[in-house]
Design an enzyme around this catalytic site. Structure first.
Site, PDB file in Angstrom:
ATOM      1  N   TYR A  23       0.796  -1.230   0.000  1.00 32.38           N
ATOM      2  CA  TYR A  23       0.000   0.000   0.000  1.00 32.38           C
ATOM      3  C   TYR A  23       0.834   1.288   0.000  1.00 32.38           C
ATOM      4  O   TYR A  23       0.271   2.382   0.027  1.00 32.38           O
ATOM      5  CB  TYR A  23      -0.956  -0.003   1.201  1.00 32.38           C
ATOM      6  CG  TYR A  23      -1.946  -1.153   1.173  1.00 32.38           C
ATOM      7  CD1 TYR A  23      -2.951  -1.198   0.215  1.00 32.38           C
ATOM      8  CD2 TYR A  23      -1.873  -2.206   2.095  1.00 32.38           C
ATOM      9  CE1 TYR A  23      -3.861  -2.248   0.162  1.00 32.38           C
ATOM     10  CE2 TYR A  23      -2.779  -3.263   2.058  1.00 32.38           C
ATOM     11  CZ  TYR A  23      -3.763  -3.281   1.087  1.00 32.38           C
ATOM     12  OH  TYR A  23      -4.659  -4.321   1.041  1.00 32.38           O
ATOM     13  N   ASN A  72     -13.436   3.390  -1.461  1.00 30.63           N
ATOM     14  CA  ASN A  72     -12.573   2.224  -1.270  1.00 30.63           C
ATOM     15  C   ASN A  72     -13.087   1.539  -0.014  1.00 30.63           C
ATOM     16  O   ASN A  72     -12.744   1.922   1.109  1.00 30.63           O
ATOM     17  CB  ASN A  72     -11.109   2.636  -1.114  1.00 30.63           C
ATOM     18  CG  ASN A  72     -10.188   1.421  -0.998  1.00 30.63           C
ATOM     19  OD1 ASN A  72     -10.658   0.292  -0.814  1.00 30.63           O
ATOM     20  ND2 ASN A  72      -8.888   1.636  -1.098  1.00 30.63           N
ATOM     21  N   ASP A  85     -25.869  -2.520  -1.330  1.00 26.05           N
ATOM     22  CA  ASP A  85     -27.258  -2.034  -1.392  1.00 26.05           C
ATOM     23  C   ASP A  85     -27.312  -0.520  -1.212  1.00 26.05           C
ATOM     24  O   ASP A  85     -28.099   0.165  -1.869  1.00 26.05           O
ATOM     25  CB  ASP A  85     -28.113  -2.697  -0.297  1.00 26.05           C
ATOM     26  CG  ASP A  85     -28.485  -4.137  -0.631  1.00 26.05           C
ATOM     27  OD1 ASP A  85     -28.300  -4.553  -1.791  1.00 26.05           O
ATOM     28  OD2 ASP A  85     -28.960  -4.840   0.280  1.00 26.05           O
ATOM     29  N   HIS A  98      -9.340   0.800  -5.660  1.00 22.88           N
ATOM     30  CA  HIS A  98      -8.453  -0.012  -4.822  1.00 22.88           C
ATOM     31  C   HIS A  98      -7.016   0.403  -5.097  1.00 22.88           C
ATOM     32  O   HIS A  98      -6.631   0.562  -6.267  1.00 22.88           O
ATOM     33  CB  HIS A  98      -8.616  -1.505  -5.119  1.00 22.88           C
ATOM     34  CG  HIS A  98      -9.991  -1.977  -4.803  1.00 22.88           C
ATOM     35  ND1 HIS A  98     -10.436  -2.140  -3.518  1.00 22.88           N
ATOM     36  CD2 HIS A  98     -11.031  -2.244  -5.614  1.00 22.88           C
ATOM     37  CE1 HIS A  98     -11.697  -2.507  -3.549  1.00 22.88           C
ATOM     38  NE2 HIS A  98     -12.089  -2.572  -4.810  1.00 22.88           N
ATOM     39  N   ILE A  99      -6.268   0.539  -4.045  1.00 19.22           N
ATOM     40  CA  ILE A  99      -4.864   0.953  -4.177  1.00 19.22           C
ATOM     41  C   ILE A  99      -4.058  -0.176  -4.824  1.00 19.22           C
ATOM     42  O   ILE A  99      -3.251   0.047  -5.722  1.00 19.22           O
ATOM     43  CB  ILE A  99      -4.309   1.306  -2.774  1.00 19.22           C
ATOM     44  CG1 ILE A  99      -5.082   2.495  -2.201  1.00 19.22           C
ATOM     45  CG2 ILE A  99      -2.808   1.590  -2.836  1.00 19.22           C
ATOM     46  CD1 ILE A  99      -4.906   2.705  -0.709  1.00 19.22           C
TER      47      ILE A  99
END
Ligand code: DQA
Length: 137
Positions: A23, A72, A85, A98-99
């Site tokens: 990350y 994210n 939902d 998403h990283i």
């Protein structure tokens, strides 16, 4: 002025120290300051929570008048029917970010319950994915 929110889910508060080989080593707070400078004509909001219901409440709160939401949902991406939902229930369109490249990782990360309700998905481009999502709205 356009209003765009970034919502980060569980464990993303630990960016910078959490698994830096995956990350990176920048905190989201310092990255967010840079984003605000890069997009001075956009009202950017940042919210992070480790709690599923808080993410849902935030989507309900901002999802009818913001111009865009960048979500994210972290681990909840792969498990949360309720966040999926919520994304479907609001008016503002959502881009999933998403990283890491979730498709190059464990199989359980290949599936997103949220993505079918999103405008699009960006994965694997590091924090740059958030910059790119902002450009879309
Ligand atoms: C993540 C990928 C998810 O699979 C993981 O659970 C995360 C972060 C990413 O940004 O790469 O916490 O959403």
């Amino acid at each position: 002025m356009k209003k765009i929110a970034i919502i980060n889910g569980p464990n993303l508060n630990l960016l910078g120290t959490r698994e830096p080989e995956i990350y990176g080593n920048q905190t989201f707070e310092s990255y967010f300051e840079r984003l605000q400078m890069k997009f001075p004509n956009i009202e950017l909001t940042y919210f992070q929570s480790n709690i599923e219901g808080e993410i849902i409440n935030k989507l309900h709160e901002i999802g009818f008048d913001f111009d865009g939401i960048i979500l994210n949902a972290a681990g909840y991406t792969h498990t949360s029917v309720s966040i999926a939902d919520a994304v479907k229930s609001i008016k503002t369109s959502v881009i999933e970010v998403h990283i890491s490249n979730v498709f190059a990782r464990e199989e359980f990360r290949h599936k997103s319950l949220i993505a079918p309700n999103c405008k699009g998905v960006i994965a694997g481009l590091g924090l740059l994915g958030y910059d790119l999502a902002i450009e879309v709205f």
